[in-house]
Design a protein around this motif. Structure first.
Motif, PDB file in Angstrom:
ATOM      1  N   GLY A   1       0.797  -1.221   0.000  1.00  0.00           N
ATOM      2  CA  GLY A   1       0.000   0.000   0.000  1.00  0.00           C
ATOM      3  C   GLY A   1       0.828   1.268   0.000  1.00  0.00           C
ATOM      4  O   GLY A   1       0.291   2.361   0.163  1.00  0.00           O
ATOM      5  N   LYS A   2       2.128   1.148  -0.237  1.00  0.00           N
ATOM      6  CA  LYS A   2       3.004   2.329  -0.143  1.00  0.00           C
ATOM      7  C   LYS A   2       2.647   3.396  -1.169  1.00  0.00           C
ATOM      8  O   LYS A   2       2.661   4.595  -0.860  1.00  0.00           O
ATOM      9  N   SER A   3       2.332   3.012  -2.404  1.00  0.00           N
ATOM     10  CA  SER A   3       2.074   4.001  -3.457  1.00  0.00           C
ATOM     11  C   SER A   3       0.824   4.812  -3.179  1.00  0.00           C
ATOM     12  O   SER A   3       0.780   6.015  -3.454  1.00  0.00           O
ATOM     13  N   THR A   4      -0.193   4.183  -2.634  1.00  0.00           N
ATOM     14  CA  THR A   4      -1.459   4.885  -2.394  1.00  0.00           C
ATOM     15  C   THR A   4      -1.515   5.557  -1.033  1.00  0.00           C
ATOM     16  O   THR A   4      -2.143   6.608  -0.878  1.00  0.00           O
ATOM     17  N   GLN A   5      -0.862   4.979  -0.022  1.00  0.00           N
ATOM     18  CA  GLN A   5      -1.059   5.464   1.347  1.00  0.00           C
ATOM     19  C   GLN A   5      -0.043   6.499   1.806  1.00  0.00           C
ATOM     20  O   GLN A   5      -0.390   7.434   2.522  1.00  0.00           O
ATOM     21  N   VAL A   6       1.220   6.348   1.442  1.00  0.00           N
ATOM     22  CA  VAL A   6       2.243   7.262   1.956  1.00  0.00           C
ATOM     23  C   VAL A   6       1.937   8.722   1.627  1.00  0.00           C
ATOM     24  O   VAL A   6       2.020   9.590   2.512  1.00  0.00           O
TER      25      VAL A   6
ATOM     26  N   ALA B   1       0.379   3.548 -14.565  1.00  0.00           N
ATOM     27  CA  ALA B   1       0.474   3.497 -13.105  1.00  0.00           C
ATOM     28  C   ALA B   1       0.069   4.834 -12.497  1.00  0.00           C
ATOM     29  O   ALA B   1      -0.676   4.884 -11.505  1.00  0.00           O
ATOM     30  N   ALA B   2       0.552   5.933 -13.077  1.00  0.00           N
ATOM     31  CA  ALA B   2       0.213   7.258 -12.545  1.00  0.00           C
ATOM     32  C   ALA B   2      -1.294   7.489 -12.584  1.00  0.00           C
ATOM     33  O   ALA B   2      -1.881   8.000 -11.619  1.00  0.00           O
ATOM     34  N   ILE B   3      -1.929   7.103 -13.680  1.00  0.00           N
ATOM     35  CA  ILE B   3      -3.369   7.327 -13.822  1.00  0.00           C
ATOM     36  C   ILE B   3      -4.163   6.421 -12.891  1.00  0.00           C
ATOM     37  O   ILE B   3      -5.080   6.870 -12.186  1.00  0.00           O
ATOM     38  N   SER B   4      -3.821   5.140 -12.857  1.00  0.00           N
ATOM     39  CA  SER B   4      -4.608   4.188 -12.058  1.00  0.00           C
ATOM     40  C   SER B   4      -4.451   4.445 -10.564  1.00  0.00           C
ATOM     41  O   SER B   4      -5.430   4.370  -9.811  1.00  0.00           O
ATOM     42  N   VAL B   5      -3.238   4.771 -10.103  1.00  0.00           N
ATOM     43  CA  VAL B   5      -3.034   5.027  -8.675  1.00  0.00           C
ATOM     44  C   VAL B   5      -3.722   6.320  -8.266  1.00  0.00           C
ATOM     45  O   VAL B   5      -4.338   6.398  -7.194  1.00  0.00           O
ATOM     46  N   ALA B   6      -3.641   7.350  -9.103  1.00  0.00           N
ATOM     47  CA  ALA B   6      -4.336   8.603  -8.791  1.00  0.00           C
ATOM     48  C   ALA B   6      -5.838   8.387  -8.692  1.00  0.00           C
ATOM     49  O   ALA B   6      -6.505   8.939  -7.803  1.00  0.00           O
ATOM     50  N   THR B   7      -6.384   7.580  -9.592  1.00  0.00           N
ATOM     51  CA  THR B   7      -7.819   7.281  -9.557  1.00  0.00           C
ATOM     52  C   THR B   7      -8.191   6.561  -8.274  1.00  0.00           C
ATOM     53  O   THR B   7      -9.220   6.867  -7.649  1.00  0.00           O
ATOM     54  N   ARG B   8      -7.353   5.614  -7.863  1.00  0.00           N
ATOM     55  CA  ARG B   8      -7.616   4.869  -6.636  1.00  0.00           C
ATOM     56  C   ARG B   8      -7.561   5.783  -5.410  1.00  0.00           C
ATOM     57  O   ARG B   8      -8.439   5.733  -4.534  1.00  0.00           O
ATOM     58  N   VAL B   9      -6.558   6.628  -5.321  1.00  0.00           N
ATOM     59  CA  VAL B   9      -6.410   7.512  -4.161  1.00  0.00           C
ATOM     60  C   VAL B   9      -7.550   8.526  -4.099  1.00  0.00           C
ATOM     61  O   VAL B   9      -8.081   8.817  -3.026  1.00  0.00           O
ATOM     62  N   ALA B  10      -7.936   9.059  -5.246  1.00  0.00           N
ATOM     63  CA  ALA B  10      -9.068   9.991  -5.267  1.00  0.00           C
ATOM     64  C   ALA B  10     -10.333   9.312  -4.751  1.00  0.00           C
ATOM     65  O   ALA B  10     -11.117   9.910  -3.997  1.00  0.00           O
ATOM     66  N   SER B  11     -10.532   8.047  -5.145  1.00  0.00           N
ATOM     67  CA  SER B  11     -11.694   7.297  -4.668  1.00  0.00           C
ATOM     68  C   SER B  11     -11.640   7.110  -3.157  1.00  0.00           C
ATOM     69  O   SER B  11     -12.644   7.262  -2.458  1.00  0.00           O
ATOM     70  N   GLU B  12     -10.454   6.784  -2.621  1.00  0.00           N
ATOM     71  CA  GLU B  12     -10.307   6.590  -1.181  1.00  0.00           C
ATOM     72  C   GLU B  12     -10.577   7.883  -0.413  1.00  0.00           C
ATOM     73  O   GLU B  12     -11.074   7.859   0.714  1.00  0.00           O
ATOM     74  N   MET B  13     -10.261   9.017  -1.026  1.00  0.00           N
ATOM     75  CA  MET B  13     -10.447  10.304  -0.364  1.00  0.00           C
ATOM     76  C   MET B  13     -11.804  10.931  -0.684  1.00  0.00           C
ATOM     77  O   MET B  13     -12.058  12.088  -0.334  1.00  0.00           O
TER      78      MET B  13
ATOM     79  N   SER C   1       4.373  -1.715 -11.104  1.00  0.00           N
ATOM     80  CA  SER C   1       3.830  -0.396 -11.394  1.00  0.00           C
ATOM     81  C   SER C   1       2.333  -0.309 -11.133  1.00  0.00           C
ATOM     82  O   SER C   1       1.816   0.753 -10.808  1.00  0.00           O
ATOM     83  N   VAL C   2       1.614  -1.406 -11.300  1.00  0.00           N
ATOM     84  CA  VAL C   2       0.176  -1.407 -11.072  1.00  0.00           C
ATOM     85  C   VAL C   2      -0.178  -2.603 -10.191  1.00  0.00           C
ATOM     86  O   VAL C   2       0.545  -3.589 -10.142  1.00  0.00           O
TER      87      VAL C   2
END
Length: 772
Positions: free
Chosen positions: A31-36, A76-88, A376-377
């Protein structure tokens, strides 16, 4: 809170608050990419706020600082950003945004920005960019991959930290060597701007921690466990003659063995490249369409999968190869499975299918991926991994200037990451399509990209940043001196550097374009030949992969013949660049297309329909053209046009983007010659089937000869996808956009020119290199 990284939240923040650099080693799935970045945003470290400025353009010290997380790949940049935005509970483009080449969602409200390392490097070349003034924390993710841009970023970020993280009480600057005038100037500029300190997090799944803690200033390290479920790794008892067959067999047997009674789970298969993925996708679709793996008794035991994973080498697989399957695998379920390709050249919309819910009728995904899915993903539902043990990598030979796309065995670090993808949500299985003895012989880590690629763009970026001698730049792993010298030679030939190896005004203009030095030079040259409009189109089309859709020989009906006939109307006698130009011009004239992001889309679509234009999708289908590639070229062209047309005062190039050569193709071809003169070739004297030099066989047969490159004198063939492939007679002189080595030396992006133009439109052809 269920992620492995959560219990270490306080340790991460404490380490970062007391040190400038945190080297965070964590296994895949922690979870480092999304949580940190979220942890930092919610902590005092992320609350660097300044009083609002009354001016419309606040100083860098008063601007809201960003937390950025870099990724080696755009998906990776697009998918992780989408995931983090959803979490927030927010939309992408507000608190969380992403920035990739030719696509950005960042806004004034953005606090966490995911971006490719290439985009952050481009920012460094702007005014004060070397200080990274927009950021309070930079997270360098997937550092273990040691991509070229990430390696350069290591040095760039370190310099920014040394400039910004100084003691305000001690202004002696005694820690900077006197000979490093550029770093001293950076620090003085930092004081003038009153920039706050810069924090850095180096994140990786596997890495040599000590090399990074010793490289970055004031650093500490943390190691966090990742995978919480065991993964059983199985090997073949003997090498498989054909890993494609082995992977196909393993997928089919896993799909049959692990059904509802055993528990569903997605299957992820790692293959070297796009070609292998498409082959396996077709074979797999054919097999599943005719009833799965045959529901044989031999696959009831797990051990038998490993024992016989290479055992479908015979009639069954060979018959599948002849059967073929012209199926778009992502749109229908086959034997309760959804086949999903995943590789970098796929359009973003198709890449996102791997992260979306299953389609109706499917119980699992079978994802066929390159190493893009190693780290990356994250594909959360994967329970089974099939590892071919191979990957493709580009290697640049500085002695010859040739680049080869080579298929090679992976390193142990990559194999460990691949296996780890199976243990994220449940106990998993990894089938390696090679014996354990082969594993023991693999290198520990992959070779850093900086040791094996063309460094021209890196040298140009470093010179633009103010680095006097890129050979003395602070690299984690220094590149070969010969590679750097070859890069200097290329940039000198293009006019980006003068004889003293100092950056020229031409080089400054080249660095403003998000293109390779060669294509940047080509586009800038279009001003001299009044064909800016046409060359913008050609360069944009080169940025989009696989414009033409070519059905394979197994396609149903007469699709191959119909595609060839459809493509023939676009084929230019002059070669590939004019052909790409004509495809785009015809599409704009005949098809109705408006980008989804256009504010006036509905109005423009009604206007086009009123002109009785064919819909974009129908036009592309009828002409066997890749619609998504055309749409991407359209977007790339719009952004290049905006940058080229923008005034120099605002960071643009001040070009007349409406400048056009009209129906006269000669200025366009001369521009191609002037822009690509370093990549020119002449027809070899001995033709295919010919006799003596200069005396081709009677009747013109055999005039489809090889070419010899002007620089290096290498014998090459025209690539089969080129419009000039097997042209009879072949043009005497050509320029090309790429020279690649596979089974042969191939020229791609081939366009015919006249030899005398080289001295006429490219004086550097003679003056810089003394070419005759």
């Amino acid at each position: 809170m269920d992620l492995p990284i959560y219990p270490h939240r306080s340790s991460i923040l404490n380490a970062l608050s007391t040190h400038d650099t945190l080297v965070l080693s964590s296994e895949t799935g922690s979870g480092k990419s999304t949580q940190v970045p979220q942890y930092i945003l919610d902590s005092p470290i992320g609350e660097i706020r300044r009083k609002k400025s009354s001016s419309s353009s606040p100083s860098p010290a008063k601007q809201q600082k960003l937390i950025t997380c870099t990724q080696p790949r755009r998906v990776a940049a697009i998918s992780v950003a989408t995931r983090v935005a959803s979490e927030m509970n927010t939309n992408v483009g507000t608190t969380v945004g992403y920035c990739v080449r030719f696509d950005s969602t960042q806004s004034n409200d953005t606090r966490i920005l995911y971006q490719t390392d290439g985009m952050l490097l481009r920012e460094v070349t702007q005014a004060d960019g070397s200080l990274l003034p927009r950021y309070s924390v930079i997270a360098l993710d997937e550092s273990h991959e040691r991509s070229l841009r990430t390696d350069v970023l290591f040095g760039v970020v370190k310099r920014a930290m040394l400039a910004r993280n100084y003691s305000r009480a001690d202004k002696s600057d005694s820690d900077i060597p006197p000979e490093d005038a550029s770093l001293l100037a950076l620090r003085r500029r930092c004081r003038a701007l009153k920039l706050p300190p810069l924090k850095t997090v180096v994140m990786s799944a596997t890495m040599d921690i000590s090399s990074f803690t010793s490289f970055f200033p004031n650093s500490t390290s943390l190691s966090i466990p990742g995978r919480t479920h065991p993964v059983q790794v199985l090997y073949l008892p003997t090498p498989t003659p054909d890993y494609i067959d082995g992977c196909l067999s393993a997928i089919l047997r896993l799909h049959e063995l692990y059904r509802e009674s055993e528990g569903w789970g997605d299957i992820l298969c790692f293959l070297p490249g796009q070609e292998e993925i498409e082959d396996v996708a077709q074979l797999l679709a054919a097999a599943l369409k005719e009833g799965g793996s045959g529901k044989t008794e031999e696959a009831k035991l797990l051990g038998k999968i490993a024992t016989s994973a290479g055992g479908l080498r015979g009639d069954r697989v060979q018959s599948l190869k002849g059967l073929g399957a012209n199926i778009l695998a992502t749109t229908q379920a086959l034997d309760e499975a959804q086949i999903v390709p995943l590789y970098a050249a796929l359009p973003p919309e198709q890449q996102m299918v791997a992260f979306q819910p299953l389609i109706p009728g499917a119980r699992r995904k079978i994802v066929l991926s390159t190493n893009i899915a190693e780290t990356s993903v994250t594909l959360s539902d994967v329970a089974f991994v099939v590892d071919s043990g191979r990957h493709k990598t580009r290697r640049f030979n500085p002695a010859t200037g040739m680049e080869a796309l080579e298929e090679e065995p992976i390193a142990k670090a990559q194999g460990t990451q691949r296996a780890g993808r199976a243990g994220r949500t449940r106990p998993g299985v990894c089938l390696r399509m090679y014996p354990e003895e082969t594993w023991d012989e693999l290198p520990t880590a992959p070779e850093p990209e900086i040791k094996r690629v063309n460094l021209a763009q890196v040298v140009l970026q470093l010179k633009t940043m103010g680095v006097a001698d890129p050979r003395k730049f602070d690299y984690v792993t220094p590149p070969d001196v010969q590679s750097l010298l070859k890069a200097f030679e290329q940039l000198f030939g293009l006019g980006a550097l003068d004889r003293s190896m100092e950056l020229t005004e031409w080089g400054v203009s080249m660095s403003k374009l998000p293109l390779s030095p060669t294509f940047a030079h080509l586009l800038l040259k279009s001003r001299e030949f009044s064909c800016v409009k046409e060359m913008l189109t050609a360069v944009a089309m080169l940025s989009a992969d696989n414009i033409f859709y070519r059905p394979n020989s197994s396609a149903k009906g007469n699709a191959v013949q119909r595609a060839a006939a459809a493509h023939k109307r676009f084929m230019s006698h002059e070669g590939d660049l004019p052909t790409l130009l004509y495809v785009y011009q015809t599409w704009k004239k005949e098809a109705a297309y408006v980008a989804a992001s256009d504010k006036h889309r509905d109005k423009k679509m009604r206007q086009m329909q009123g002109k009785q234009k064919t819909s974009h999708g129908e036009w592309c289908t009828r002409n066997f053209v890749n619609g998504r590639a055309l749409a991407r070229a359209h977007d790339v062209r719009a952004q290049l046009e905006e940058l080229c047309g923008r005034s120099t005062v605002k960071g643009g190039l001040g070009m007349d983007v409406g400048s056009s050569c009209g129906n006269d193709i000669v200025p366009f071809l001369k521009c191609a010659c002037a822009g690509l003169f370093l990549q020119s070739a002449s027809r070899d004297g001995v033709m295919n089937g010919g006799s003596k030099k200069g005396k081709p066989p009677a009747g013109g047969a055999g005039l489809m000869g090889r070419y010899k490159t002007t620089f290096g004198g290498f014998l090459c063939n025209v690539h089969p996808t080129s419009t000039l492939f097997q042209r009879n007679p072949a043009p005497k002189c050509v320029v090309y956009t790429e020279l690649v080595v596979t089974k042969k030396n191939y020229l791609r992006g081939v366009t015919q020119i006249k030899h005398e133009w080289l001295g006429e439109v490219a004086p550097a052809f003679r003056s810089r290199f003394g070419a005759q």
